[in-house]
Design an enzyme around this catalytic site. Structure first.
Site, PDB file in Angstrom:
ATOM      1  N   GLY A  97      45.939  12.006 -26.492  1.00 50.30           N
ATOM      2  CA  GLY A  97      44.672  12.689 -26.774  1.00 50.30           C
ATOM      3  C   GLY A  97      43.555  12.323 -25.812  1.00 50.30           C
ATOM      4  N   GLU A 144      55.457   7.076 -26.221  1.00 53.75           N
ATOM      5  CA  GLU A 144      54.095   7.587 -26.127  1.00 53.75           C
ATOM      6  C   GLU A 144      53.136   6.442 -25.823  1.00 53.75           C
ATOM      7  OE1 GLU A 144      53.616  11.418 -28.567  1.00 53.75           O
ATOM      8  OE2 GLU A 144      53.517   9.781 -30.001  1.00 53.75           O
ATOM      9  N   GLY A 159      50.945  16.914 -28.830  1.00 54.54           N
ATOM     10  CA  GLY A 159      49.923  16.956 -29.869  1.00 54.54           C
ATOM     11  C   GLY A 159      49.022  18.159 -29.651  1.00 54.54           C
ATOM     12  N   GLY A 160      47.854  17.925 -29.079  1.00 54.29           N
ATOM     13  CA  GLY A 160      46.826  18.955 -28.897  1.00 54.29           C
ATOM     14  C   GLY A 160      47.349  20.302 -28.408  1.00 54.29           C
ATOM     15  N   SER A 190      49.235  13.644 -23.940  1.00 55.30           N
ATOM     16  CA  SER A 190      48.561  14.652 -23.114  1.00 55.30           C
ATOM     17  C   SER A 190      49.522  15.525 -22.303  1.00 55.30           C
ATOM     18  CB  SER A 190      47.540  13.985 -22.197  1.00 55.30           C
ATOM     19  OG  SER A 190      46.555  13.308 -22.965  1.00 55.30           O
ATOM     20  N   ASN A 205      53.457  18.100 -32.618  1.00 54.06           N
ATOM     21  CA  ASN A 205      52.889  17.282 -33.696  1.00 54.06           C
ATOM     22  C   ASN A 205      51.496  17.834 -33.983  1.00 54.06           C
ATOM     23  OD1 ASN A 205      51.806  15.314 -35.330  1.00 54.06           O
ATOM     24  ND2 ASN A 205      51.833  13.686 -33.762  1.00 54.06           N
ATOM     25  N   TRP A 206      51.381  18.542 -35.092  1.00 50.35           N
ATOM     26  CA  TRP A 206      50.102  19.206 -35.394  1.00 50.35           C
ATOM     27  C   TRP A 206      49.057  18.241 -35.944  1.00 50.35           C
ATOM     28  CZ3 TRP A 206      51.405  24.599 -38.047  1.00 50.35           C
ATOM     29  CH2 TRP A 206      52.151  25.357 -37.139  1.00 50.35           C
ATOM     30  N   LYS A 207      49.488  17.027 -36.257  1.00 54.03           N
ATOM     31  CA  LYS A 207      48.585  16.004 -36.822  1.00 54.03           C
ATOM     32  C   LYS A 207      47.837  16.562 -38.037  1.00 54.03           C
ATOM     33  CE  LYS A 207      48.539  13.722 -32.406  1.00 54.03           C
ATOM     34  NZ  LYS A 207      47.852  12.892 -31.431  1.00 54.03           N
ATOM     35  N   HIS A 223      54.464   6.876 -35.577  1.00 53.48           N
ATOM     36  CA  HIS A 223      53.503   7.366 -34.586  1.00 53.48           C
ATOM     37  C   HIS A 223      52.404   6.323 -34.396  1.00 53.48           C
ATOM     38  CE1 HIS A 223      50.311   9.700 -32.726  1.00 53.48           C
ATOM     39  NE2 HIS A 223      51.271  10.510 -32.311  1.00 53.48           N
ATOM     40  N   GLU A 258      49.310   6.513 -34.188  1.00 59.15           N
ATOM     41  CA  GLU A 258      48.140   6.644 -35.082  1.00 59.15           C
ATOM     42  C   GLU A 258      48.445   6.040 -36.447  1.00 59.15           C
ATOM     43  OE1 GLU A 258      47.604  10.842 -34.420  1.00 59.15           O
ATOM     44  OE2 GLU A 258      46.943  10.389 -32.381  1.00 59.15           O
TER      45      GLU A 258
END
Ligand code: PGA
Length: 251
Positions: A173, A167, A234-235, A213, A9-11, A95, A97
């Site tokens: 994150g 999640e 993600g990251g 994470s 997930n590149w956000k 998601h 967010e």
């Protein structure tokens, strides 16, 4: 046996040029690795560039969100039809967010899941509790409610197209990963919920990803658990080497 599934997930990261660069380096790095399913989810404006870059590779394309209507007066929104058109196969829905910053409710998640499936997209439905909810011991209740309302009136056949990503919000994150045991407890709860509300067969088939994470160093412990079938990353999905290691360590 469920095939491992690693989704990035590149956000809100990467312009079209940057996305093409990252996607083509990833294509080179994973080669013809077929032991896990691999997905990248760039932002809308980079989908076409990423799609072009991963052509003829083992990597699939997904989006991070969509509207539930196919078209119309919804300024600023993107529909399932548009995502299909640009070559997306998957779409992340619900998601945390989006739930936190963009008022995404279980009801909206439900509408989006139905719209995605009818357009031929495969939804990755995100669920998870906040730190406050976990500290109050409410995590199972929260998850159960997200599943009950998010999956309201879906058929067995719909469920076969869905991947669930558990999640925990407190692990996204933050560098804090749930332990394999914590994650497994929730994953087995989710699988049992599917078993009780749908069928044994669907429960055995559905892939449950862990997210929060995930890194090359913790994927092995996570995926060694019976009910963890992959990860939503993600990251670490923004770095070719890290994402490749996560993929290779997942099998
Ligand atoms: P993270 O994000 O890997 O950066 O914690 C995961 C996600 O939000 O899907």
């Amino acid at each position: 046996m469920r095939k491992p599934f690693i989704a990035g997930n590149w956000k809100m990261n990467k312009t079209a040029v940057e996305a093409a660069d990252l996607a083509s380096k990833l294509k080179e790095s994973v080669g013809d690795f077929k032991d896990a399913d691999i997905l990248i989810c760039p932002p809308y404006t980079s989908l076409a560039a990423a799609q072009e870059a991963i052509k003829d590779s083992v990597i699939d394309l997904g989006a991070q969100n969509m509207h539930w209507e196919g078209q119309g007066a919804f300024t600023g929104e993107i529909s399932s039809v548009m995502l299909k058109d640009v070559g997306a196969k998957f779409v992340i829905i619900g998601h945390s967010e989006r739930r936190k910053y963009f008022s995404e409710t279980n009801e909206k998640v439900n509408k989006k899941i139905k719209a995605a499936i009818s357009a031929g997209l495969l939804p990755i439905v995100c669920i998870g509790e906040t730190l406050e909810q976990r500290e109050k011991g409410q995590e199972k209740e929260v998850i159960e409610n997200q599943l009950k309302e998010g999956f309201d009136s879906l058929s067995e056949e719909d469920l076969e197209k869905i991947t669930v990503a558990y999640e925990p919000v407190w692990a996204i994150g933050t560098g804090k990963t749930a332990t394999g045991q914590q994650a497994e407890q929730m994953h087995s709860f989710i699988r049992n919920w599917v078993r009780e509300n749908f069928s044994d067969q669907t429960a055995e088939k559905i892939r449950l990803l862990y997210g929060g994470s995930v890194k090359p160093v913790n994927i092995k412990e996570l995926i060694s658990n019976e009910n963890i079938d992959g990860a939503l990353v993600g990251g670490a999905s923004l770095k070719v080497q890290n994402f490749t290691e996560i993929i290779k360590n997942s099998v």
